[in-house]
Each structure stands twice: as C-alpha cells, then as structure tokens.
Motif scaffolding. Sequence first.
Motif, PDB file in Angstrom:
ATOM      1  N   SER A  75       0.855  -1.175   0.000  1.00  0.00           N
ATOM      2  CA  SER A  75       0.000   0.000   0.000  1.00  0.00           C
ATOM      3  C   SER A  75       0.893   1.227   0.000  1.00  0.00           C
ATOM      4  CB  SER A  75      -0.906  -0.016   1.228  1.00  0.00           C
ATOM      5  OG  SER A  75      -1.710   1.137   1.236  1.00  0.00           O
ATOM      6  N   ASN A  76       1.151   1.761  -1.155  1.00  0.00           N
ATOM      7  CA  ASN A  76       2.045   2.883  -1.282  1.00  0.00           C
ATOM      8  C   ASN A  76       1.577   3.715  -2.470  1.00  0.00           C
ATOM      9  OD1 ASN A  76       4.250   4.536  -2.082  1.00  0.00           O
ATOM     10  ND2 ASN A  76       5.698   3.160  -1.087  1.00  0.00           N
ATOM     11  N   ASP A  77       1.015   4.868  -2.179  1.00  0.00           N
ATOM     12  CA  ASP A  77       0.475   5.713  -3.243  1.00  0.00           C
ATOM     13  C   ASP A  77       1.523   6.114  -4.267  1.00  0.00           C
ATOM     14  OD1 ASP A  77      -2.070   5.622  -2.175  1.00  0.00           O
ATOM     15  OD2 ASP A  77      -1.805   7.443  -0.993  1.00  0.00           O
ATOM     16  N   LYS A  78       2.741   6.422  -3.804  1.00  0.00           N
ATOM     17  CA  LYS A  78       3.802   6.811  -4.736  1.00  0.00           C
ATOM     18  C   LYS A  78       4.157   5.650  -5.666  1.00  0.00           C
ATOM     19  CE  LYS A  78       5.938  10.342  -1.872  1.00  0.00           C
ATOM     20  NZ  LYS A  78       7.147  10.769  -1.166  1.00  0.00           N
ATOM     21  N   LEU A 108      11.158   2.382  -3.836  1.00  0.00           N
ATOM     22  CA  LEU A 108       9.815   2.635  -3.307  1.00  0.00           C
ATOM     23  C   LEU A 108       9.285   1.455  -2.493  1.00  0.00           C
ATOM     24  CD1 LEU A 108       8.178   4.428  -6.363  1.00  0.00           C
ATOM     25  CD2 LEU A 108       8.716   5.463  -4.141  1.00  0.00           C
ATOM     26  N   ASN A 110      11.279  -0.434  -0.692  1.00  0.00           N
ATOM     27  CA  ASN A 110      12.249  -0.627   0.389  1.00  0.00           C
ATOM     28  C   ASN A 110      13.035  -1.928   0.261  1.00  0.00           C
ATOM     29  OD1 ASN A 110      11.510   1.814   1.720  1.00  0.00           O
ATOM     30  ND2 ASN A 110       9.704   0.760   2.525  1.00  0.00           N
TER      31      ASN A 110
END
Length: 147
Positions: A75-78, A108, A110
């Motif tokens: 869950s990562n908008d970017k 993004l 990680n």
Amino acid sequence: MKKIMSLLVSTALASSLYAINNENTGCGLGSIVIKDQSTVFLQVIAATTNGTSGSQTLGITSGTSNCDKPTNFVSNDKLNQFVGENMDELAMDISSGKGETLNTVAKLMNVENTQEFSAKLQANFSEIYTSENVTSAQVIDSIAKYM
C-alpha cells in the motif's frame, strides 16, 4: 416470492447461530452472518452475500470481516502512481534485469538487495507481465511476491 425470500433470510439468520466456517465461500459479510455453512444452500447464500455486499473486497484490503490481509500487500500511493505511469519502461527494465525505473520501484518498495531483486524479477518476467492488458496493480502484486 416474498414468502420464499423470507424463508431464505430466516434460514440464513438461524444458521448463523452455529459456528462451522467453510473456506469455499471466502471472507466477508456472508461469513459473519452465516456461520453454519454445512450445506451447499448455505454456502451459496454466504458467497452471494459476500459478493453482493462488497464487503469481501474491503475486508481483503483492510484485514477485516474474517479476511486476512495478504502478506505481500503493498500500500504505497507513490509506488502505485509511479508504476501506473511507467508500465512500458518498467517492463523493459525488468526484462533486461536493470534500469532506472526498476531501481526506483525497488527503492519505493524498500528493497535492500536490488541486484538480487532485479534478477528475480527478470527470471519471472512472464509471471509479472502476464499479458499486454495487465494492470499496474497486478504488476505490483506480482512484484511483491519476489521481495
């Protein structure tokens, strides 16, 4: 018709007093309301309730309604925006096992060992880009499997 619907609802509600869960119907409102899923009829009602209420999708993404949140859920908008805007470039980078777009995705997400990550994605390119109609969300979910 009203009598039939009333009977169906009564049966479904009465069945919720029992605690036999069934994996066939999945999670969602139906699995909460209809706890006794020992017959095909009750499983159909539970599955239909899950599908028509929309609670299954929300439950899967949030980990509620008897649903487990996927372990590889990202869950990562970017990340979502970046992959959506760079699908073609990312496909080329994954197929070659290197590139700026692939490095950005790794950052993004990680990822610590980008070389190993890139090699895994390259080896599994056809599992990530399954067709020319694949969506960015599907690509992200597939990539997350190789983290």
